[in-house]
Design an enzyme around this catalytic site. Structure first.
Site, PDB file in Angstrom:
ATOM      1  N   ASP A   1      50.920  38.688  49.426  1.00 63.15           N
ATOM      2  CA  ASP A   1      49.765  37.988  49.381  1.00 63.15           C
ATOM      3  C   ASP A   1      48.630  39.094  49.189  1.00 63.15           C
ATOM      4  OD1 ASP A   1      47.295  36.493  49.683  1.00 63.15           O
ATOM      5  OD2 ASP A   1      47.842  35.649  51.800  1.00 63.15           O
TER       6      ASP A   1
ATOM      7  N   ALA B   1      46.565  36.065  40.240  1.00 61.77           N
ATOM      8  CA  ALA B   1      45.046  35.466  39.764  1.00 61.77           C
ATOM      9  C   ALA B   1      45.157  33.947  40.334  1.00 61.77           C
ATOM     10  CB  ALA B   1      44.721  35.795  38.472  1.00 61.77           C
TER      11      ALA B   1
ATOM     12  N   ASP C   1      38.223  36.555  29.480  1.00 59.01           N
ATOM     13  CA  ASP C   1      36.926  36.366  28.669  1.00 59.01           C
ATOM     14  C   ASP C   1      36.098  35.742  29.446  1.00 59.01           C
ATOM     15  OD1 ASP C   1      39.081  34.248  28.266  1.00 59.01           O
ATOM     16  OD2 ASP C   1      37.601  33.359  27.450  1.00 59.01           O
TER      17      ASP C   1
ATOM     18  N   TYR D   1      35.323  30.439  38.296  1.00 59.25           N
ATOM     19  CA  TYR D   1      36.513  31.158  37.948  1.00 59.25           C
ATOM     20  C   TYR D   1      35.667  32.415  37.321  1.00 59.25           C
ATOM     21  CZ  TYR D   1      40.365  32.904  34.937  1.00 59.25           C
ATOM     22  OH  TYR D   1      41.112  33.888  34.455  1.00 59.25           O
TER      23      TYR D   1
ATOM     24  N   LYS E   1      36.261  36.389  38.818  1.00 54.39           N
ATOM     25  CA  LYS E   1      37.027  37.298  38.090  1.00 54.39           C
ATOM     26  C   LYS E   1      35.993  38.772  37.853  1.00 54.39           C
ATOM     27  CE  LYS E   1      40.510  37.586  36.692  1.00 54.39           C
ATOM     28  NZ  LYS E   1      41.760  37.833  37.018  1.00 54.39           N
TER      29      LYS E   1
END
Length: 283
Positions: free
Chosen positions: A37, A62, A104, A127, A131
């Site tokens: 994890d 992810a 992206d 999201y 990221k």
């Protein structure tokens, strides 16, 4: 090279990276989430600390449920930002090289030409923000790490877009697919081959973009799937994003420039239509 440790090894991309390393007879350790994890600091320290200096960690773990992230921001941040930061700190202490996969979605998606490395980031979703936070955390702890942004990843299996279109072709007379979202469909095994090449190549590149070559809308991709399996592509009908509202807004333009990837001497990924043909043949 020394051993490659792949986190998120049960996922679409992670499993492809493990498979590619196996094809090349490279030593690889596959760590699925139940094994490691990445949000558990002690577990990360144990796993990375057991590696040898010069080993490579490819982080494919992810939280990729873009819509769910809008209401599950805490978990998305833990997996996409906290975890990569922990991995980077552990790699810095152990002398392990890190390749971290990003997206992206760190961009606004409103460009009209391929996003290069110096394009301003402006994520519009939870999201995307998590990221981007992950990218920052990685480079704060380990400036030499490689962040590889990609887009529209598919394997043609499971629940990805290509697999979904293939399933819907057999269950519906027609499907409506958006025409106003544009990107570069990327075959997971092709991206995996690129990541393994990067892992085995001495490259000084903190950020890289890697996608299959070419540009398509989701509508174009859906029609190509139908055509590729011998179905009538006219059964795919165009619609707009306004007609297909999602909890998280999708980027209108997700094309990433391959300039830095190619300048680093890495093999360009082939055109997306060629890759799709292999995905459909393998499915």
């Amino acid at each position: 090279m020394n051993t490659m440790l792949v986190t998120g090894a049960a996922g679409q991309l992670g499993s492809a990276v493990v498979a590619r390393a196996g094809e090349l007879a490279l030593p690889v350790v596959a760590a699925v989430s139940s094994d490691l994890d990445i949000t558990d600091e002690r577990a990360v320290e144990r796993a990375v600390g057991a590696r040898e200096p010069g080993d490579v960690l490819v982080n494919c773990a992810a939280y990729t449920a873009v819509d769910a992230a809008e209401t599950d921001a805490g978990r998305a941040h833990a997996v996409n930002a906290l975890g990569p930061g922990l991995l980077a700190r552990a790699c810095a202490r152990a002398g392990v090289r890190l390749i971290h996969v990003s997206t992206d979605y760190v961009f606004a998606g409103d460009a009209h030409e391929p996003y290069d490395l110096d394009a301003p980031t402006a994520p519009r979703t939870v999201y995307g923000r998590t990221k981007l936070d992950g990218e920052i955390a990685v480079h704060r702890a380990l400036p030499s790490a490689h962040v590889v942004r990609t887009a529209w990843v598919h394997s043609g299996t499971g629940t990805d877009f290509v697999a979904t279109m293939r399933r819907l072709e057999g269950t519906r007379e027609s499907v409506d697919v958006v025409t106003d979202q544009v990107g570069s469909p990327t075959y997971a095994p092709d991206l995996a081959a690129g990541l393994v090449e990067l892992a085995t190549t001495p490259v000084d590149a903190p950020i890289l973009h890697a996608t299959n070559a070419g540009v398509a809308s989701w509508f174009d991709l859906a029609r190509a799937v139908f055509e590729g399996i011998g179905a009538d592509p006219e059964r795919v009908h165009p619609c707009t994003s306004e007609q297909f509202v999602r909890p998280a807004p999708r980027p209108a333009y997700s094309v990433l420039s391959p300039r830095a990837w190619e300048a680093a001497g890495l093999t360009p990924l082939r055109p997306w239509r060629e890759a799709l043909a292999d995905a459909l043949a393998a499915g």
